[in-house]
Design a protein around this motif. Structure first.
Motif, PDB file in Angstrom:
ATOM      1  N   THR A  70      90.845 -53.557  38.870  1.00 39.48           N
ATOM      2  CA  THR A  70      90.713 -54.993  38.627  1.00 39.48           C
ATOM      3  C   THR A  70      91.956 -55.557  37.945  1.00 39.48           C
ATOM      4  OG1 THR A  70      89.678 -54.694  36.449  1.00 39.48           O
ATOM      5  CG2 THR A  70      88.218 -54.752  38.377  1.00 39.48           C
ATOM      6  N   PHE A 108      90.845 -60.315  40.011  1.00 41.33           N
ATOM      7  CA  PHE A 108      89.581 -61.044  39.919  1.00 41.33           C
ATOM      8  C   PHE A 108      89.888 -62.423  39.346  1.00 41.33           C
ATOM      9  CE2 PHE A 108      90.240 -58.919  35.917  1.00 41.33           C
ATOM     10  CZ  PHE A 108      89.656 -59.701  34.932  1.00 41.33           C
ATOM     11  N   ALA A 121      87.741 -58.897  43.512  1.00 38.89           N
ATOM     12  CA  ALA A 121      86.882 -57.843  42.966  1.00 38.89           C
ATOM     13  C   ALA A 121      85.424 -58.039  43.397  1.00 38.89           C
ATOM     14  CB  ALA A 121      86.985 -57.806  41.448  1.00 38.89           C
ATOM     15  N   ALA A 131      84.778 -50.175  37.646  1.00 39.29           N
ATOM     16  CA  ALA A 131      85.850 -51.145  37.450  1.00 39.29           C
ATOM     17  C   ALA A 131      86.970 -50.496  36.633  1.00 39.29           C
ATOM     18  CB  ALA A 131      85.330 -52.392  36.742  1.00 39.29           C
ATOM     19  N   LEU A 137      84.206 -59.205  33.638  1.00 37.69           N
ATOM     20  CA  LEU A 137      83.871 -58.173  34.618  1.00 37.69           C
ATOM     21  C   LEU A 137      82.447 -57.664  34.448  1.00 37.69           C
ATOM     22  CD1 LEU A 137      87.225 -56.163  34.529  1.00 37.69           C
ATOM     23  CD2 LEU A 137      86.355 -57.507  36.463  1.00 37.69           C
ATOM     24  N   TYR A 178      79.991 -59.918  37.855  1.00 29.92           N
ATOM     25  CA  TYR A 178      80.259 -59.184  39.100  1.00 29.92           C
ATOM     26  C   TYR A 178      79.147 -58.226  39.493  1.00 29.92           C
ATOM     27  CZ  TYR A 178      84.789 -61.348  38.955  1.00 29.92           C
ATOM     28  OH  TYR A 178      85.780 -62.291  38.946  1.00 29.92           O
TER      29      TYR A 178
END
Length: 473
Positions: free
Chosen positions: A125, A134, A157, A173, A222, A226
């Motif tokens: 990422t 991302f 991402a 990630a 993140l 996600y």
């Protein structure tokens, strides 16, 4: 500066730098089991997967050079001596205006991974250069803010994770703790002599606190935006509390600052696991509660290890895409996978998509070839655990979780064989050995404590895999 001449120099830079790089990590002898039961449960599930894909994709794919490291000023990194360092960095940062992967196809990547027999993903990422793959609110230096900004898949991402979830992968990630583009890490007031932050944190606590917040906020994005994340794979082990710098760290030969680059991992872990209960954290080389499995790089430990670990290594010579890369054969990869699993680890194999967003055809072909073996012999790999007698020459052994089945994997080196034999791991009297790829029953005999049987009828060229009930059951 003329870009075409630079590209030649940069590709040469990659080849030289990779041969000399001193950021390759060995296995450690220290491990601390997690205390959180949810983490233990997910870690147990991860240990069933055995084979994963790590994808390095970022600005460095545009010219096809080593990932991030060419902008770091350390003596193992070579650049064209006719180009000023500051000019080089400006050129590199400017690649963000050229990166426009209009053929971005994460479904192709996920299918290729599944075809190979891979079970979990680790996606970059953000690498050390700070370019986010991302849509972060913390920085404009991201794939979602440049040439790709108007593409419906600009939040790369998200689409990568979604594509691999559809193929039932565990999702990891990758995130670099250092960020060489951030003014809170590499401050333009000073030169950038090496991989570490370039100002004295003790004299500039405000700036470092801003970097901590920046890092924590990006990881928070993140973890919260996600979907389900199974692994937070943190790279850049030099960003760590100074008290954790030990002889192992010093042995890397990497520069160590006089101050602590502590980003408050307990706070990050609490935040991340609130959003993702049971999250496996991999704070590479920083031993303790936030290094839930270890990650020797480009190496396989000499001996079996009884705690969770993975060997991360490249399919070719590079983590990311470089032109004319030389890829390992399917046989080489499978042989590494077998050895790693028999020693108690997992293989995380690195591939790099091209700048247009697709995998090179050669990579897809190699992964398909690997899958031809794993699809027939996977019972000896997935969901297995270590055995006491795990190796005898070219023979490696694993066992089912309940211990009722032993798997023997005989690596083939191209030489004609008339028989297969090994010592230890004796089958139960009166039972047959089964060749996995075609369910053929093989009769065996015991001579002087060693198992012998005729080479079975098969067209297998990589490794023969057998299952049997051990004599102890």
């Amino acid at each position: 500066m003329k870009i075409p001449s630079l590209l030649i120099a940069f590709i040469c830079c990659f080849n030289i730098a990779f041969a000399q790089r001193n950021d390759i990590l060995k296995e450690s002898t220290k491990y601390e089991w997690p205390k959180d039961q949810a983490v233990k449960t997910k870690l147990e599930h991860w240990q069933d997967q055995k084979f994963g894909m790590i994808i390095h994709w970022g600005l460095y794919a545009v010219p096809g050079i080593i990932e991030s490291w060419s902008i770091c000023s350390e003596d193992w990194i070579e650049r064209d001596s006719t180009i000023k360092y500051d000019d080089y960095k400006k050129w590199y940062w400017g690649l963000s205006e050229k990166f426009n992967p209009t053929e971005f196809n994460p479904g192709q990547w996920a299918k290729a991974g599944k075809d190979a027999g891979m079970k979990y993903l680790v996606f970059t990422t953000k690498h050390h250069d700070g370019f986010a793959m991302f849509d972060t609110k913390e920085s404009d230096y991201s794939i979602a803010k440049g040439q790709f900004a108007n593409n419906p898949k600009k939040d790369v991402a998200k689409y990568v994770f979604d594509a691999f979830r559809k193929q039932n992968f565990m999702i990891g990630a990758y995130f670099s703790k250092p960020d060489w583009h951030s003014q809170y890490y590499w401050w333009d007031k000073y030169a950038t002599p090496n991989r570490n932050n370039n100002y004295d944190i003790r004299k500039n606590p405000w700036r470092w606190n801003k970097f901590k917040s920046y890092t924590q906020n990006q990881i928070g994005e993140l973890m919260n935006n996600y979907g389900s994340i199974d692994i937070l794979w943190l790279d850049g082990g030099w960003v760590r509390p100074l008290a954790s710098v030990n002889e192992e760290v010093l042995s890397w030969g990497a520069p160590i600052p006089e101050w602590s680059q502590d980003i408050d991992m307990p706070k990050i872990a609490t935040m991340a696991r609130k959003a993702q209960p049971g999250l496996i954290m991999v704070d590479r080389t920083v031993h303790g509660q936030y290094e839930n499995y270890q990650t020797p790089e480009q190496k396989v430990p000499e001996k079996q290890l009884d705690y969770p670990w993975e060997s991360c290594m490249t399919l070719g010579g590079a983590w990311g895409f470089v032109p004319n890369d030389q890829y390992k054969t399917a046989k080489e990869v499978v042989h590494k996978l077998v050895e790693i699993v028999a020693k108690g680890g997992s293989l995380l194999l690195g591939v790099g998509p091209k700048a247009d967003g697709t995998l090179p055809n050669d990579v897809i072909t190699k992964l398909e070839e690997i899958g031809q073996w794993t699809s027939k012999n996977g019972a000896a790999i997935y969901g297995t655990r270590i055995t006491k007698n795990y190796n005898d020459g070219q023979n490696w052994f694993t066992q089912s979780k309940d211990g009722k089945t032993i798997y023997g994997i005989s690596l083939l080196d191209g030489n004609a064989l008339n028989e297969v034999s090994w010592k230890g791991n004796i089958p139960k009297k009166g039972t047959a050995i089964t060749l996995l790829n075609n369910k053929q029953k093989v009769k065996w005999k015991l001579i002087d404590g060693k198992v012998h049987f005729d080479f079975p009828k098969t067209d297998e060229k990589i490794a023969l895999t057998f299952s049997f009930t051990p004599e102890t059951n």
